[in-house]
Write a protein that holds these residues in place. Sequence first.
Motif, PDB file in Angstrom:
ATOM      1  N   GLY A   1     -22.266  16.895  -2.535  1.00 35.79           N
ATOM      2  CA  GLY A   1     -21.782  16.240  -3.746  1.00 35.79           C
ATOM      3  C   GLY A   1     -20.613  16.950  -4.394  1.00 35.79           C
TER       4      GLY A   1
ATOM      5  N   ARG B   1     -21.777   9.960   1.721  1.00 32.30           N
ATOM      6  CA  ARG B   1     -21.450  11.301   2.206  1.00 32.30           C
ATOM      7  C   ARG B   1     -22.595  11.858   3.058  1.00 32.30           C
TER       8      ARG B   1
ATOM      9  N   LEU C   1     -27.954  15.768  -4.007  1.00 29.02           N
ATOM     10  CA  LEU C   1     -26.554  16.108  -3.797  1.00 29.02           C
ATOM     11  C   LEU C   1     -26.380  17.245  -2.790  1.00 29.02           C
TER      12      LEU C   1
ATOM     13  N   TYR D   1     -22.583   9.349  -2.976  1.00 33.89           N
ATOM     14  CA  TYR D   1     -23.316  10.463  -2.382  1.00 33.89           C
ATOM     15  C   TYR D   1     -24.116  10.016  -1.162  1.00 33.89           C
TER      16      TYR D   1
END
Length: 448
Positions: free
Chosen positions: A424, A358, A376, A355
């Motif tokens: 997420g 990302r 997330l 995460y």
Amino acid sequence: MTDLHLEVRGTGVLAGLTEALRDAVRTGRLAPGTTLPSSRRLAEDLGVARNTVVAAYSELIDEGWLTARQGATTQVADRRTGQPRPVAPPVQNERPLHDLRAGWPDVSSFPRAEWIKATKRALERASVDAFACSPPAGRLELRRALADYLPRVRGVYADPSRIVISAGASHGIALLAAALRARQVGTVAVEAYGLPLHRDLLARAGLRTPALPVDRCGARTERLDRGGAVLLTPAHQFPTGAALDPARRSAVVDWARSTGGLVIEDDYDGEFRYDRKPVGALQGLDPEHVVYLGTASKALAPGIRLGWMVVPESLDLTGVLGDFGLTGAVEQLALAELLDSGAYDKHVRTMRARYRQRRDELVSAGVQVSGIAAGLHALIDLPPGTEKATLDSAAARRLAVLGLDEFRHPAVPRCRDALVVGFGTPSPSGWPGALAALRRVLPVSPRR
């Protein structure tokens, strides 16, 4: 052999059968992968010529609604993959190509192998009473495992006797709402932006839910009235992404002590902080005035349906728990095993790294996010007045994403346009495409 209910209408049998099959696929009555009856069997069932069924199947195969291989059965095509593509336009409510809705983890990364191992070990070790009704507060095995995990990871004071296992955070809030109402509490303040479901659960119990303003330092706790309770997300405010300022953390605990109030701490993603070590839970400052809510939904998957509350000794939940446990014993035992074995910690570390990457890629792509590096989801501010148009553009491109207004308290004036992006949610293979789709729908590309 598959039975198939079809209503063949119209003057032409072939046209009527073709449209009936097409409609059954379009509406979802025939799901992707469903095996259809053989042409001979369907012709017998419908009382039509076999050549008519063969012709209908062939037409729908050419259009992409059905698939068939030489010598194999005929099946409903999975149109989400794009192979083959139907010639008909997409229907409403079609599954999104990209999903960036906030509040969900990457469920494709659920640790299946470790969960199977944990379940097997738990069942092998379980006593006979594990298959009877669980205690109202939940299995002692899980409460003990959490009593070891929560102090170590979140700084929570968590004696097993003060832990109650629920079916998730929302279930826990519903139980707390009933308990507070029974104690003649009439008000639970909530953050100006938060989950509508949580506000609704409190309101259904007959509780008033005044809104606390939220800024870059979290909820404005100095606005609390005397008495009652307050529901907060202090580690990572949902959805704005702020962390509750240290002075406000102290102030809300002082408020609870001086007024006899209660703080409900929703620590929904407290394990996921990327720029520093996570700040300990608010509950550690005063376990007698703070209820701690946690869940396995973000770390594992919401389908596990397991959460927990750590409650003050003064808060009696006996009247709302009933006589039996609130969730399945086998799931509780499996989670306890996962915690005790260290597999839960390992999985959280793996997902934390994923995460974090990302979120970093989101920022590197030129999208400016607000809030701390945690959780997330991320908040992306938009130019004033563009939230609805941006959401419409996303929907047209089958990108599922939510706007900030979705989470606004009804009593709070609209004053900010933003997207709440759940980075997420996508699977590892789906993340690059989702990020690219997001950049395409933004009205501007804010640069840092």
